[in-house]
Design a protein around this motif. Structure first.
Motif, PDB file in Angstrom:
ATOM      1  N   PRO A  58       0.810  -1.230   0.000  1.00 26.84           N
ATOM      2  CA  PRO A  58       0.000   0.000   0.000  1.00 26.84           C
ATOM      3  C   PRO A  58       0.837   1.271   0.000  1.00 26.84           C
ATOM      4  CG  PRO A  58      -0.822  -1.523   1.651  1.00 26.84           C
ATOM      5  CD  PRO A  58       0.434  -2.111   1.095  1.00 26.84           C
ATOM      6  N   TRP A  59       1.990   1.279   0.699  1.00 32.07           N
ATOM      7  CA  TRP A  59       2.792   2.504   0.775  1.00 32.07           C
ATOM      8  C   TRP A  59       3.484   2.822  -0.534  1.00 32.07           C
ATOM      9  CZ3 TRP A  59       3.412  -1.393   4.468  1.00 32.07           C
ATOM     10  CH2 TRP A  59       4.371  -2.346   4.187  1.00 32.07           C
ATOM     11  N   ASP A  60       3.522   1.873  -1.477  1.00 33.85           N
ATOM     12  CA  ASP A  60       4.052   2.189  -2.804  1.00 33.85           C
ATOM     13  C   ASP A  60       3.143   3.177  -3.526  1.00 33.85           C
ATOM     14  OD1 ASP A  60       6.127   0.404  -2.359  1.00 33.85           O
ATOM     15  OD2 ASP A  60       5.087  -1.269  -3.356  1.00 33.85           O
ATOM     16  N   TYR A  61       1.866   3.127  -3.213  1.00 32.27           N
ATOM     17  CA  TYR A  61       0.878   3.964  -3.888  1.00 32.27           C
ATOM     18  C   TYR A  61       0.357   5.112  -3.030  1.00 32.27           C
ATOM     19  CZ  TYR A  61       1.009   0.069  -7.065  1.00 32.27           C
ATOM     20  OH  TYR A  61       1.436  -0.895  -7.930  1.00 32.27           O
ATOM     21  N   TYR A  62       0.410   4.944  -1.705  1.00 31.92           N
ATOM     22  CA  TYR A  62      -0.063   5.970  -0.764  1.00 31.92           C
ATOM     23  C   TYR A  62       1.024   6.241   0.279  1.00 31.92           C
ATOM     24  CZ  TYR A  62      -4.542   4.558  -2.750  1.00 31.92           C
ATOM     25  OH  TYR A  62      -5.570   4.255  -3.602  1.00 31.92           O
ATOM     26  N   PRO A  63       2.153   6.836  -0.121  1.00 32.83           N
ATOM     27  CA  PRO A  63       3.270   7.005   0.823  1.00 32.83           C
ATOM     28  C   PRO A  63       2.950   7.909   2.007  1.00 32.83           C
ATOM     29  CG  PRO A  63       3.722   8.146  -1.240  1.00 32.83           C
ATOM     30  CD  PRO A  63       2.463   7.356  -1.440  1.00 32.83           C
ATOM     31  N   ALA A  64       2.173   8.932   1.819  1.00 35.77           N
ATOM     32  CA  ALA A  64       1.872   9.847   2.925  1.00 35.77           C
ATOM     33  C   ALA A  64       0.956   9.181   3.954  1.00 35.77           C
ATOM     34  CB  ALA A  64       1.223  11.121   2.396  1.00 35.77           C
ATOM     35  N   LEU A  65       0.018   8.412   3.497  1.00 37.62           N
ATOM     36  CA  LEU A  65      -0.947   7.777   4.388  1.00 37.62           C
ATOM     37  C   LEU A  65      -0.324   6.619   5.174  1.00 37.62           C
ATOM     38  CD1 LEU A  65      -3.925   7.872   5.204  1.00 37.62           C
ATOM     39  CD2 LEU A  65      -4.400   6.285   3.347  1.00 37.62           C
ATOM     40  N   PHE A  66       0.628   5.919   4.565  1.00 37.16           N
ATOM     41  CA  PHE A  66       1.232   4.752   5.187  1.00 37.16           C
ATOM     42  C   PHE A  66       2.698   4.982   5.550  1.00 37.16           C
ATOM     43  CE2 PHE A  66      -2.378   2.979   2.917  1.00 37.16           C
ATOM     44  CZ  PHE A  66      -2.873   2.079   3.832  1.00 37.16           C
ATOM     45  N   ALA A  67       3.053   6.183   5.946  1.00 30.98           N
ATOM     46  CA  ALA A  67       4.450   6.500   6.268  1.00 30.98           C
ATOM     47  C   ALA A  67       4.961   5.676   7.446  1.00 30.98           C
ATOM     48  CB  ALA A  67       4.598   7.985   6.559  1.00 30.98           C
ATOM     49  N   SER A  68       4.164   5.516   8.479  1.00 31.88           N
ATOM     50  CA  SER A  68       4.629   4.755   9.645  1.00 31.88           C
ATOM     51  C   SER A  68       4.786   3.272   9.302  1.00 31.88           C
ATOM     52  CB  SER A  68       3.662   4.925  10.816  1.00 31.88           C
ATOM     53  OG  SER A  68       2.381   4.446  10.474  1.00 31.88           O
ATOM     54  N   GLU A  69       3.889   2.722   8.493  1.00 33.44           N
ATOM     55  CA  GLU A  69       4.002   1.324   8.095  1.00 33.44           C
ATOM     56  C   GLU A  69       5.224   1.113   7.215  1.00 33.44           C
ATOM     57  OE1 GLU A  69       1.244   3.060   8.107  1.00 33.44           O
ATOM     58  OE2 GLU A  69      -0.292   1.908   9.142  1.00 33.44           O
ATOM     59  N   LEU A  70       5.534   2.082   6.361  1.00 39.17           N
ATOM     60  CA  LEU A  70       6.727   1.995   5.519  1.00 39.17           C
ATOM     61  C   LEU A  70       7.983   1.972   6.377  1.00 39.17           C
ATOM     62  CD1 LEU A  70       8.219   2.018   2.821  1.00 39.17           C
ATOM     63  CD2 LEU A  70       7.977   4.503   2.795  1.00 39.17           C
ATOM     64  N   ALA A  71       8.037   2.829   7.384  1.00 36.15           N
ATOM     65  CA  ALA A  71       9.199   2.863   8.273  1.00 36.15           C
ATOM     66  C   ALA A  71       9.352   1.534   9.011  1.00 36.15           C
ATOM     67  CB  ALA A  71       9.065   4.011   9.262  1.00 36.15           C
ATOM     68  N   GLU A  72       8.253   0.967   9.481  1.00 35.82           N
ATOM     69  CA  GLU A  72       8.299  -0.334  10.157  1.00 35.82           C
ATOM     70  C   GLU A  72       8.791  -1.419   9.218  1.00 35.82           C
ATOM     71  OE1 GLU A  72       4.490  -1.223  11.814  1.00 35.82           O
ATOM     72  OE2 GLU A  72       4.479   0.593  13.046  1.00 35.82           O
ATOM     73  N   SER A  73       8.315  -1.386   7.986  1.00 36.44           N
ATOM     74  CA  SER A  73       8.719  -2.383   7.000  1.00 36.44           C
ATOM     75  C   SER A  73      10.208  -2.281   6.700  1.00 36.44           C
ATOM     76  CB  SER A  73       7.902  -2.191   5.720  1.00 36.44           C
ATOM     77  OG  SER A  73       8.388  -3.024   4.702  1.00 36.44           O
ATOM     78  N   GLU A  74      10.694  -1.059   6.578  1.00 39.86           N
ATOM     79  CA  GLU A  74      12.121  -0.851   6.326  1.00 39.86           C
ATOM     80  C   GLU A  74      12.963  -1.365   7.488  1.00 39.86           C
ATOM     81  OE1 GLU A  74      13.901   0.293   3.656  1.00 39.86           O
ATOM     82  OE2 GLU A  74      11.987   0.093   2.614  1.00 39.86           O
ATOM     83  N   GLN A  75      12.524  -1.126   8.716  1.00 36.31           N
ATOM     84  CA  GLN A  75      13.257  -1.625   9.878  1.00 36.31           C
ATOM     85  C   GLN A  75      13.273  -3.147   9.903  1.00 36.31           C
ATOM     86  OE1 GLN A  75      11.429   0.188  13.276  1.00 36.31           O
ATOM     87  NE2 GLN A  75      12.604   2.089  13.087  1.00 36.31           N
ATOM     88  N   GLU A  76      12.155  -3.767   9.590  1.00 31.95           N
ATOM     89  CA  GLU A  76      12.095  -5.229   9.556  1.00 31.95           C
ATOM     90  C   GLU A  76      13.005  -5.781   8.469  1.00 31.95           C
ATOM     91  OE1 GLU A  76       8.017  -6.259   9.041  1.00 31.95           O
ATOM     92  OE2 GLU A  76       7.441  -5.519  11.031  1.00 31.95           O
TER      93      GLU A  76
END
Length: 90
Positions: A58-76
């Motif tokens: 989802p953050w590939d298409y909605y980066p502003a809305l899913f910013a926290s999930e993207l950061a979590e994914s990057e950490q994982e």
């Protein structure tokens, strides 16, 4: 918000009600987008994921809305890479 609640509330309470409403709407929007992506993954998993294409998130298409999930994914992802590196070094 009903009229009686509106007229019997202070300006700060009204601001809180509006902010709460916006948070609920954003949460609903995120849940709806996640549900759509789950359905899309199920439908196209055989076509694209198995052929070496990365799984759409989802953050590939909605980066502003899913910013926290993207950061979590990057950490994982970084943690997994570190573990793989440690295993290779052993």
């Amino acid at each position: 918000m009903t009229e009686s609640i509106f007229w019997n509330s202070s300006p700060r309470e009204i601001i809180d009600y509006v902010a709460s409403y916006k948070r609920r709407q954003e949460k609903r929007k995120k849940e709806e987008i996640n549900n759509i992506f789950v359905l899309a993954r199920v439908i196209v998993s055989d076509l694209f994921v198995d052929n070496g294409h990365p799984e759409p998130m989802p953050w590939d298409y909605y980066p502003a809305l899913f910013a926290s999930e993207l950061a979590e994914s990057e950490q994982e992802r970084k943690a997994e890479e570190l573990e793989e590196y440690k295993e290779k070094r052993r």
